[in-house]
Design a protein around this motif. Sequence first.
Motif, short mmCIF file in Angstrom:
data_model
loop_
_atom_site.label_atom_id
_atom_site.label_comp_id
_atom_site.label_asym_id
_atom_site.label_seq_id
_atom_site.Cartn_x
_atom_site.Cartn_y
_atom_site.Cartn_z
N GLU A 125 1.92 -4.07 -0.47
CA GLU A 125 0.83 -5.00 0.15
C GLU A 125 0.29 -6.20 -0.59
O GLU A 125 -0.52 -6.59 -0.77
N VAL B 138 -0.85 -4.57 -4.54
CA VAL B 138 -0.85 -3.12 -5.26
C VAL B 138 0.02 -2.65 -6.23
O VAL B 138 1.35 -2.74 -5.47
N ALA C 232 -12.87 -1.20 -6.91
CA ALA C 232 -13.59 -0.98 -5.68
C ALA C 232 -14.98 -0.95 -5.62
O ALA C 232 -15.97 -1.33 -4.85
N ILE D 41 -13.05 4.80 0.74
CA ILE D 41 -13.24 3.63 0.31
C ILE D 41 -11.71 3.20 -0.42
O ILE D 41 -11.19 3.89 -0.85
N ARG D 42 -11.34 2.11 0.07
CA ARG D 42 -10.02 1.31 -0.36
C ARG D 42 -10.29 1.26 -1.71
O ARG D 42 -10.76 0.45 -2.19
N GLU D 43 -9.24 1.95 -2.60
CA GLU D 43 -9.36 1.61 -4.16
C GLU D 43 -8.23 0.72 -4.65
O GLU D 43 -8.24 -0.32 -5.48
N ALA D 44 -7.04 1.33 -4.04
CA ALA D 44 -5.67 0.51 -4.21
C ALA D 44 -4.94 0.47 -3.22
O ALA D 44 -4.31 1.43 -3.03
N GLY D 45 -4.86 -0.56 -2.34
CA GLY D 45 -4.44 -0.50 -1.12
C GLY D 45 -4.80 0.42 -0.04
O GLY D 45 -5.76 0.87 -0.31
N LYS D 46 -3.84 0.64 0.81
CA LYS D 46 -4.26 1.43 2.20
C LYS D 46 -4.10 2.93 1.80
O LYS D 46 -4.70 3.88 2.75
N VAL E 15 -4.50 4.76 -1.45
CA VAL E 15 -5.45 5.43 -2.59
C VAL E 15 -6.96 5.16 -2.10
O VAL E 15 -7.35 3.94 -2.03
N LEU F 16 -11.09 6.12 -2.36
CA LEU F 16 -12.10 7.14 -3.16
C LEU F 16 -13.11 7.65 -2.19
O LEU F 16 -13.23 7.16 -0.81
N ARG G 152 -14.56 -2.76 2.38
CA ARG G 152 -13.52 -1.80 1.55
C ARG G 152 -13.66 -0.49 2.11
O ARG G 152 -13.15 0.31 1.84
#
Lengths: 179, 187
Positions: free
Chosen positions: A122, A138, A175, B91-96, B98, B100, B179
């Motif tokens: 990404e 990422v 986040a 919630i988007r934590e790391a990329g699409k 991963v 939360l 996010r």
Amino acid sequence: MTMLRRRIRSVGLVALLGLLGLGLWWAIPTEEQRIRRVLEEARAAVSADGGTGSTTPPDGPGGTLAMLGRVGRLTRCLTRDVEVEVDVFGGLSGHLNGVEEVRAAAAGLVQHLPGLKVRFSEVEIRQIDPPGARATLVATIDTGAREGRAAQEFELRFRKWEGRWYISRVATVRALRSR
Amino acid sequence: MAPGNPSRMSQPVENRPPWWQVMAIGRNPRTTLVRLAVTLVLVLVGFPMSIQPILVQGISMQPTYRDGQRRFLNKLAYRFAPPQRGDVIGIREAGKQVLLLKRVVGLPGESLRIVQGTVLINGEPLEEPYLLPPTNGVRNPAPWNLQEVRLGQDEHYVIGDNRSMRQTDHYFGIVERERIVGRLIRP
């Protein structure tokens, strides 16, 4: 007959020019492609599966020379005043300032995690406005240990100097923030 | 009509396909193909655009959701309406991939603080029926405290349902609207 030959010649000329243009387009990379190459160089340097360069070091691919080679390749992608800011909830946090600090940290990382594998996905390169650019990506980090796999989003800044792009800042993205 | 050549009504020829063909590709193969194409488009394009399967990992959403549970996220939930208080969101934590999983407790423009485990929105205590019931009169075994936070126009405050864990071990805070991936589809 002469008319037909002329037409064939002009069509051939146009096709040749088109091919030449296409070749130039492939040969001369865009700024985004140049930045992606720097990212790939940095990833390959950190990752154990990134190769050890054109020649195999005398002490093997996992030896000290190979490790120094990897660290050297990484620092060639960074500006001298590079900043690294890491803040992972429940994990690492810290700030590195300058290429020497990053070199020392990378050497420790490569030594302690010999099976480290890093993959970027990404990758989004934005605001390419030489001499600056920004990117988000990422990184999937696999330490080789059981349950040693994690994904982390990073924001990077680049600076162009003498026709080459260098990474000038790396920061983790969280986040959720407290403020 | 010539005599001796009586007209004959043409009988409809019964050209039924064999039962196994009907079972396999239907009475009309062309219609079946169209149906198949529409279904494929819906599954390959529509499903990923609207639904995301998730695997719950960790304990921050206990007791509502437990580690290892499989759920679905409605990615179209906030296309036309903003997230509401009490919604469980991805919630988007790391990329699409991963994400939360957290619950919305604070909405844009509100002020929020936590006093001894009670969330106060604009100074008023928030009813949270999804939390663990009080044990021996103690509402929260690990009372949390948080100084007042004022949320911006695109900001929501999210917390997990497990307030019995230590505050420092729980990942919660302000999330920006961009996010938020979607709302959890309740079982």
